[in-house]
Design an enzyme around this catalytic site. Structure first.
Site, PDB file in Angstrom:
ATOM      1  N   ARG A  57      -1.872 -13.704  27.546  1.00 42.54           N
ATOM      2  CA  ARG A  57      -1.572 -14.095  25.680  1.00 42.54           C
ATOM      3  C   ARG A  57      -1.708 -15.729  25.706  1.00 42.54           C
ATOM      4  O   ARG A  57      -1.750 -16.320  25.050  1.00 42.54           O
ATOM      5  CB  ARG A  57      -0.432 -13.765  24.864  1.00 42.54           C
ATOM      6  CG  ARG A  57      -0.336 -12.212  24.738  1.00 42.54           C
ATOM      7  CD  ARG A  57       1.039 -11.276  24.877  1.00 42.54           C
ATOM      8  NE  ARG A  57       0.731 -10.947  26.247  1.00 42.54           N
ATOM      9  CZ  ARG A  57       0.118  -9.753  26.953  1.00 42.54           C
ATOM     10  NH1 ARG A  57      -0.107  -9.007  26.269  1.00 42.54           N
ATOM     11  NH2 ARG A  57       0.024  -9.179  28.429  1.00 42.54           N
ATOM     12  N   THR A  58      -0.645 -16.237  26.501  1.00 41.96           N
ATOM     13  CA  THR A  58       0.261 -17.242  26.251  1.00 41.96           C
ATOM     14  C   THR A  58      -1.317 -18.343  26.976  1.00 41.96           C
ATOM     15  O   THR A  58      -1.373 -19.648  25.633  1.00 41.96           O
ATOM     16  CB  THR A  58       1.218 -17.627  27.394  1.00 41.96           C
ATOM     17  OG1 THR A  58       2.273 -16.847  26.943  1.00 41.96           O
ATOM     18  CG2 THR A  58       2.037 -19.364  27.424  1.00 41.96           C
ATOM     19  N   LYS A  85      -4.436 -25.225  49.287  1.00 38.04           N
ATOM     20  CA  LYS A  85      -4.188 -26.115  50.819  1.00 38.04           C
ATOM     21  C   LYS A  85      -2.661 -26.853  51.110  1.00 38.04           C
ATOM     22  O   LYS A  85      -2.299 -27.178  51.935  1.00 38.04           O
ATOM     23  CB  LYS A  85      -4.914 -26.662  50.640  1.00 38.04           C
ATOM     24  CG  LYS A  85      -6.235 -26.004  49.989  1.00 38.04           C
ATOM     25  CD  LYS A  85      -7.633 -27.410  50.374  1.00 38.04           C
ATOM     26  CE  LYS A  85      -8.942 -26.918  49.813  1.00 38.04           C
ATOM     27  NZ  LYS A  85      -9.923 -27.616  49.270  1.00 38.04           N
ATOM     28  N   ARG A 107       3.260 -22.618  32.678  1.00 43.67           N
ATOM     29  CA  ARG A 107       4.264 -22.122  33.410  1.00 43.67           C
ATOM     30  C   ARG A 107       4.375 -22.257  35.421  1.00 43.67           C
ATOM     31  O   ARG A 107       2.980 -22.123  35.460  1.00 43.67           O
ATOM     32  CB  ARG A 107       3.222 -21.025  33.107  1.00 43.67           C
ATOM     33  CG  ARG A 107       3.497 -19.571  33.472  1.00 43.67           C
ATOM     34  CD  ARG A 107       3.129 -17.727  33.002  1.00 43.67           C
ATOM     35  NE  ARG A 107       3.710 -18.084  31.558  1.00 43.67           N
ATOM     36  CZ  ARG A 107       3.786 -16.655  31.282  1.00 43.67           C
ATOM     37  NH1 ARG A 107       2.890 -15.588  31.772  1.00 43.67           N
ATOM     38  NH2 ARG A 107       3.330 -17.220  29.958  1.00 43.67           N
ATOM     39  N   HIS A 135      10.715 -19.612  27.668  1.00 44.51           N
ATOM     40  CA  HIS A 135       9.134 -19.199  27.353  1.00 44.51           C
ATOM     41  C   HIS A 135       9.832 -19.674  25.421  1.00 44.51           C
ATOM     42  O   HIS A 135       9.238 -19.228  24.705  1.00 44.51           O
ATOM     43  CB  HIS A 135       8.979 -18.259  27.187  1.00 44.51           C
ATOM     44  CG  HIS A 135       7.658 -18.132  27.801  1.00 44.51           C
ATOM     45  ND1 HIS A 135       6.428 -18.565  26.949  1.00 44.51           N
ATOM     46  CD2 HIS A 135       7.006 -17.009  27.420  1.00 44.51           C
ATOM     47  CE1 HIS A 135       5.540 -18.426  26.678  1.00 44.51           C
ATOM     48  NE2 HIS A 135       5.829 -16.948  27.360  1.00 44.51           N
TER      49      HIS A 135
HETATM   50  N1   CP Z   1       4.286 -12.838  26.399  1.00 43.21           N
HETATM   51  C1   CP Z   1       3.668 -13.557  27.600  1.00 43.21           C
HETATM   52  O1   CP Z   1       3.884 -14.520  27.674  1.00 43.21           O
HETATM   53  O2   CP Z   1       2.633 -13.278  27.975  1.00 43.21           O
HETATM   54  P1   CP Z   1       1.770 -13.385  29.194  1.00 43.21           P
HETATM   55  O3   CP Z   1       2.989 -13.404  30.317  1.00 43.21           O
HETATM   56  O4   CP Z   1       0.351 -12.959  28.896  1.00 43.21           O
HETATM   57  O5   CP Z   1       0.899 -14.927  28.854  1.00 43.21           O
END
Ligand code: CP
Length: 307
Positions: A57-58, A85, A107, A135
């Site tokens: 999603r993100t 590496k 992320r 998040h």
């Molecule tokens: N909710 C969320 O962060 O989903 P993803 O891990 O798929 O990005």
């Protein structure tokens, strides 16, 4: 570091700042409903999505959001990069910055990774999840979805169910909801609740059946199955029995209540399929709002212009 350059957490955002993201996201929902859902606001800007952990999603919604704003998007995949590496996060970022990107959406499994980058590169940095820390864009899209349904978050009663200890989504939501005046409670086995949780101003419950009828929102969190192997709860079956969002439980919720989940879901564990797909579920609305919300975040941090 200039705090306005980056979006690293919700903890230090005021109600006005949160509302600015949400109001602009509401406007972008209108753009997304047009036959050609593109505006030229970030033409000439380049956004890098730098994901060291898996995401559906993100990462996709940030990429779509950037493209809807006419930015160029470059996606980094750890699996095919020189991180394999032995290159460090900082060297990776510096090399990428030398290629002249304007913003980085990152992320990483390490709490603080986004801040580490933000303090060392000129490009703006958006935290797309750093370990169990925060998040922020997930929480903002959750707040947007709740505001759509209830008009205001002031005094809204929100119950977050599940693995609070390891959840960056729970932490960011708690900060944002409290700032906007919601009443937040959590419900989970004691082993999945941080010891200092009450310092965040939330109520704590252990028995879901006792309390679920009192809430406007039930937000289930993904159970990370490795936690069971480390002994934090006895079995997946028992977890579902005590804490799963089942049809019987959801039937006892308030008439206008909604069920949320940030995804990815473990169907049949923290949420049953017939609840995830029911009229009470706003899970796909959360995903849809995610694109508009991330357009808003990119627009604000990239210094977008209304044309
Ligand atoms: N909710 C969320 O962060 O989903 P993803 O891990 O798929 O990005």
């Amino acid at each position: 570091m200039n705090p306005k350059k980056d979006l690293l957490s919700i903890e230090y955002l005021g109600a006005d700042e949160i509302s600015q993201y949400l109001d602009l996201a509401d406007n972008f929902l209108e753009v997304l409903a047009r036959p050609i859902p593109i505006v030229p606001s970030l033409r000439g800007k380049t956004i890098l999505t730098l994901f060291f952990e898996a995401s559906t999603r993100t990462q996709i919604s940030f990429s779509i959001a950037a493209k809807r704003l006419s930015a160029d998007v470059v996606s980094f995949s750890q699996a095919t990069s020189s991180v394999k590496k032995g290159e460090t996060l900082l060297d990776t970022a510096r090399n990428i910055e030398a290629m002249k990107v304007d913003g980085v959406v990152v992320r990483h499994s390490a709490p603080g990774a986004a801040r580490f980058l933000a303090e060392r590169i000129d490009a703006f940095v958006i935290n797309a999840g750093d370990g169990a820390h925060e998040h922020p864009t997930q929480a903002l899209l959750d707040l947007m979805t709740m505001r759509q349904h209830f008009g205001t978050l002031n005094k809204l009663k929100v119950l977050i169910i599940g693995d609070i200890s390891h959840s960056r989504v729970a932490r960011s939501n708690i900060y944002g909801l409290k700032t906007l005046g919601a009443r937040v409670a959590i419900c989970a086995p004691p082993t999945l609740i941080p010891l200092d949780i009450k310092e965040l101003g939330v109520e704590v419950f252990y028995n879901l059946d006792d309390v679920i009828g009192d809430f406007d929102v039930a937000m289930a969190l993904r159970i990370q199955l490795e936690r069971q192997q480390s002994g934090l709860f006895p079995s997946v079956r028992e977890y579902r029995t005590l804490y799963g969002l089942t049809k019987e439980r959801v039937r006892r919720m308030k008439k206008k209540s909604v069920v949320m989940h940030p995804g990815p879901t473990n169907r049949g564990i923290e949420i049953d399929p017939d609840v995830a797909d029911s009229e009470k579920s706003v899970i796909l609305e959360q995903v849809k709002n995610g694109v508009a919300l991330r357009m808003s975040v990119l627009f604000i941090h990239a210094g977008g212009k209304i044309e």
